[in-house]
Enzyme design. Structure first.
Site, short mmCIF file in Angstrom:
data_model
loop_
_atom_site.label_atom_id
_atom_site.label_comp_id
_atom_site.label_asym_id
_atom_site.label_seq_id
_atom_site.Cartn_x
_atom_site.Cartn_y
_atom_site.Cartn_z
N TRP A 23 38.71 34.79 41.85
CA TRP A 23 39.58 35.88 42.28
C TRP A 23 40.24 35.55 43.62
CZ3 TRP A 23 36.05 40.77 41.18
CH2 TRP A 23 35.99 40.96 39.78
N GLU A 38 36.76 41.44 32.64
CA GLU A 38 36.86 42.15 33.92
C GLU A 38 36.05 43.44 33.93
OE1 GLU A 38 41.13 40.65 35.59
OE2 GLU A 38 41.18 42.41 34.31
N LYS A 98 40.75 45.61 24.91
CA LYS A 98 40.34 44.68 25.96
C LYS A 98 38.83 44.78 26.05
CE LYS A 98 40.78 43.71 30.93
NZ LYS A 98 41.47 44.08 32.20
N GLU A 137 51.86 37.97 24.53
CA GLU A 137 51.89 39.09 25.47
C GLU A 137 52.63 38.64 26.72
OE1 GLU A 137 48.89 42.03 28.06
OE2 GLU A 137 48.05 40.51 26.72
N ARG A 146 42.67 41.48 22.57
CA ARG A 146 43.22 40.66 23.65
C ARG A 146 42.34 39.45 23.95
NH1 ARG A 146 43.99 42.65 28.70
NH2 ARG A 146 46.15 42.04 29.05
N GLU A 184 54.18 42.38 38.26
CA GLU A 184 52.92 42.39 39.00
C GLU A 184 52.84 41.26 40.01
OE1 GLU A 184 48.10 41.86 38.14
OE2 GLU A 184 49.51 42.03 36.46
N GLU A 186 48.52 51.37 36.35
CA GLU A 186 48.05 50.08 36.86
C GLU A 186 49.18 49.07 36.71
OE1 GLU A 186 44.30 46.99 36.32
OE2 GLU A 186 44.33 48.89 35.26
N ARG A 187 49.54 48.45 37.83
CA ARG A 187 50.68 47.53 37.88
C ARG A 187 51.97 48.25 37.55
NH1 ARG A 187 47.14 44.94 40.71
NH2 ARG A 187 45.49 43.96 39.50
N HIS A 190 48.50 31.85 42.08
CA HIS A 190 47.51 32.83 42.53
C HIS A 190 47.23 32.74 44.03
CE1 HIS A 190 44.96 36.09 41.41
NE2 HIS A 190 44.94 35.76 40.13
N ASN A 195 42.54 48.95 30.18
CA ASN A 195 41.28 49.37 30.79
C ASN A 195 41.08 50.83 30.41
OD1 ASN A 195 40.90 46.85 32.08
ND2 ASN A 195 42.20 47.48 33.77
N ASP A 253 47.09 34.23 34.34
CA ASP A 253 47.36 35.67 34.42
C ASP A 253 48.76 35.96 34.91
OD1 ASP A 253 47.13 38.41 34.49
OD2 ASP A 253 45.81 38.48 36.22
#
Length: 713
Positions: free
Chosen positions: A556, A304, A300, A399, A337, A405, A180-181, A533, A223, A377
């Protein structure tokens, strides 16, 4: 003197450059200039140590490999202390006492090291010493770095200690091999082959991390798939930990909070249920039986869609403390997190602060809260998260995102050290002026049991590790800044260039300047002046400020953040808006609240600004936006010129591959500029300044672009 001589000689070795694939990263041990060869030959004839363990053996092998590459000569390991010895000294050894180093080593950080030239009994010595074998390995790599960068001198006296105890890479790798990413191919970890088959890249990865002081890693995605804690996967984790251990790297694991349900057939994962607590206690015992130096859990939760304690009416503290109790007997820690945001009609930038501040001081002493650098983010630019410094009774760790990303994936050349440096040097004012993010996380202003920093990794199975040759610099920069956050971006860039390409002063100067500018360039061609974003739905690569997906959460979608209208643009986070400014400590709250004092780089982050608002340049906001977008495009085009003029200094393969990436980045920059200006122009109804480049796209055509990008949410 050696530095100057090396730079002069570098001109004559350029013609010998051969194609390289980038697999060696910055650990290229190529011949140095004849003057330095003579100096090394004069000082280094033997290696001596009285410590024998796997880590010291690695240091010995690294020195032999490096010196062989630098001067073409094999050096042997001597059991005696001879003239011209490079001496590796571990605290507590007889050698440390003989060289009268023990008192100094007793006062040093366990990972710290000293490098010193000395004469003893008429013997010319170079000493690398540390309280621990791991510290000696770090010192060894630093000595090699000094040679590579031309910074070694005969009479040097250097002491180096890390600012953070835990310097961690977080891998967002999935058990099916995707990342992911991740933009450098599939995962390094071949779970189907482990534990019986070990890829040679595992040790190569660990070696690269040790060379820049990284000492912790999480191999799997936050995740998390519960299977990572299953009986079939624990031996696989053990196999990785065994490879990493000699390099000083401790393994942690990201866990799914609902693992007791998925693996233990329990009815729920309520942290106050005795059965749930016992399941985690037993799981911790199982892990530590296999991996005695296991670091702990990264979690986490309630973010989400991930399960967490709030699913059962419990708090973040309830969940973290349950896991902390399970790990406590073994010395493990919980990294929890703070990336959380409920689907509420509240400013998303405020959510982590609102959720975590009520529990400040209620977390167990082996819990640390991991906070992203900004409150949303990993955007190209964000103000620092207000949680830094505000949580006075709970350790926080920074972090950062090394993988790009939101910065063009592995297609765009973006050196992230300036972003990291900007965050670390941001003043929170929570304990007066000078309360930087660095100082509130490294134990300077508040004693922490665990001083830690994490970066989301950008490595994959691509031959060059990171997908873009220059993306390697971000891995390197994170390690160097995690060790010493006072290092400047320019110094780190120059180190990396010299180690990765060559030492020619003209080349180093031009490429370093390009790298320093490369962070501001995407800010300008993507989201200048605090915009954020504006990315396309389904991935975070291209622009889609018009995005509107029926049924999607408002936060989002780009419109939630830019709020463009005929009146203006930007998110009102002032006291007349969401009030987010007051999550910051005075005087920042007042500075951000007033449009006249708010830094213009954040003005659209904190304010909804009229199109005709007069900026410090004298231009209107609309014109300033247009100029910033054009500046971003022009900067990338200049990168192309700088790189093309540097062809003589670079091997053909890497030159061509970077050149190709820069072409993509230049086209993407125009795509971003045209998409954003043409879309926002539908609200401002103002012309793009005539002295600037005309858009080459039509808005309706841009809206039709849909990219098929896999492995990215």
């Amino acid at each position: 003197m050696l530095r100057i001589l090396l730079l002069i000689f570098s001109f004559s070795v350029i013609k010998f450059l051969q194609a390289e694939d980038g697999s060696r990263l910055w650990l290229r041990y190529v011949p140095v200039c004849s003057i330095m060869q003579e100096e090394l030959d004069n000082r280094i004839a033997f290696i001596h140590t009285d410590a024998v363990n796997p880590t010291i053996k690695l240091a010995l092998e690294e020195l032999q490999l490096a010196v062989k590459g630098f001067i073409g000569k094999d050096i042997s390991v001597s059991k005696e202390l001879k003239d011209r010895s490079l001496v590796l000294v571990v605290g507590g050894s007889q050698l440390a006492k003989k060289l009268k180093l023990q008192t100094q080593l007793d006062k040093m950080h366990r990972d710290g090291y000293l490098i010193r030239s000395a004469n003893l009994y008429n013997r010319k010595l170079t000493i690398i010493a540390s309280p621990t074998a791991t510290g000696v390995l770090y010192g060894t790599f630093h000595w090699i770095r000094l040679v590579q960068t031309g910074a070694l001198n005969a009479g040097m006296q250097e002491v180096s200690e890390p600012k953070y105890d835990i310097r961690m890479l977080n891998h967002w790798d999935n058990l099916n091999g995707t990342i992911e990413r991740g933009y450098a191919g599939y995962s390094l970890w071949k779970w189907s082959e482990l534990p019986n088959k070990l890829s040679s890249r595992y040790a190569a990865y660990a070696r690269a991390n040790a060379s820049i002081g990284i000492n912790a890693m999480v191999p799997n995605n936050v995740n998390a798939n519960p299977l990572i804690l299953s009986d079939s996967y624990l031996p696989k984790l053990k196999a990785l930990a065994d490879v990493f251990r000699p390099y000083g790297i401790k393994l942690y694991v990201a866990v799914n909070f609902a693992s007791p349900v998925a693996l233990g057939n329990l009815q729920n994962a309520d942290p106050r249920e005795i059965e749930v607590q016992e399941w985690w206690n037993n799981k911790a015992k199982d892990i530590y039986q296999l991996i005695p130096d296991f670091g702990g859990f990264l979690v986490k939760a309630n973010s989400e869609g991930q399960p967490g304690p709030m699913d059962y009416g419990r708090t973040h503290a309830d969940g973290a403390n349950m896991l902390a109790r399970a790990l406590k007997p073994f010395g493990g820690i919980v990294i929890w997190r703070a990336f959380v945001y409920k689907p509420e009609d509240r400013d998303r930038a405020m959510m982590a602060y609102l959720e975590f501040m009520p529990y400040d001081g209620k977390f167990a002493d082996n819990v640390i809260i991991q906070v992203k650098n900004g409150p949303v983010d990993f955007q190209p630019r964000e103000p620092f998260s207000p949680l830094f410094g505000a949580m006075k009774h709970t350790p926080t760790m920074l972090e950062l995102q090394i993988t790009q990303e939101y910065l063009g994936f592995s297609n765009h050349l973006v050196f992230l050290a300036p972003l990291f440096e900007e965050t670390l040097k941001s003043d929170t004012y929570t304990q007066g002026m000078g309360s930087t993010v660095a100082k509130v996380t490294d134990g300077t202003l508040a004693p922490n049991n665990y001083r830690a920093i994490a970066g989301v990794a950008n490595v994959g199975e691509d031959t060059n590790w990171c997908g873009h040759h220059f993306a390697q610099a971000n891995w390197f920069a994170f390690g160097r800044q995690a060790w010493n956050h006072e290092l400047g971006s320019r110094q780190i860039a120059e180190e990396w260039i010299k180690m990765t390409f060559n030492n020619d002063p003209a080349f180093v100067e031009k490429i370093a300047e390009m790298m320093i500018q490369s962070r501001e360039a995407p800010v300008n061609y993507m989201m200048p002046l605090g915009l954020h974003h504006l990315f396309a739905w389904g991935h975070h690569y291209g622009p889609e400020p018009w995005c509107d997906v029926p049924g999607a959460r408002a936060d989002w979608l780009p419109k939630y953040y830019h709020n463009a209208s005929e009146k203006g643009i930007g998110f009102n986070r002032t006291r007349s808006g969401s009030g987010a400014v007051d999550q910051y400590h005075p005087p920042l709250n007042d500075i951000f609240d007033d449009i006249q004092t708010c830094p213009e780089k954040y003005v659209l982050w904190f304010h909804h600004v009229p199109w005709n608002h007069r900026m410090k340049s004298g231009r209107t906001l609309w014109d300033e936006l247009a100029y910033k977008y054009q500046e971003g495009v022009d900067t990338v085009r200049n990168f192309q010129k700088i790189w093309d003029r540097s062809e003589q200094f670079i091997d053909k393969q890497r030159f061509a591959e970077v050149q190709s990436k820069l072409r993509i980045q230049s086209r993407d920059a125009v795509w971003w500029k045209d998409a954003c200006l043409l879309y926002f122009q539908t609200f401002s109804h103002l012309p793009i300044p005539f002295e600037l480049e005309r858009p080459i796209h039509n808005l309706e055509d841009l809206k039709k672009i849909k990219l098929d990008l896999k492995h990215h949410n």
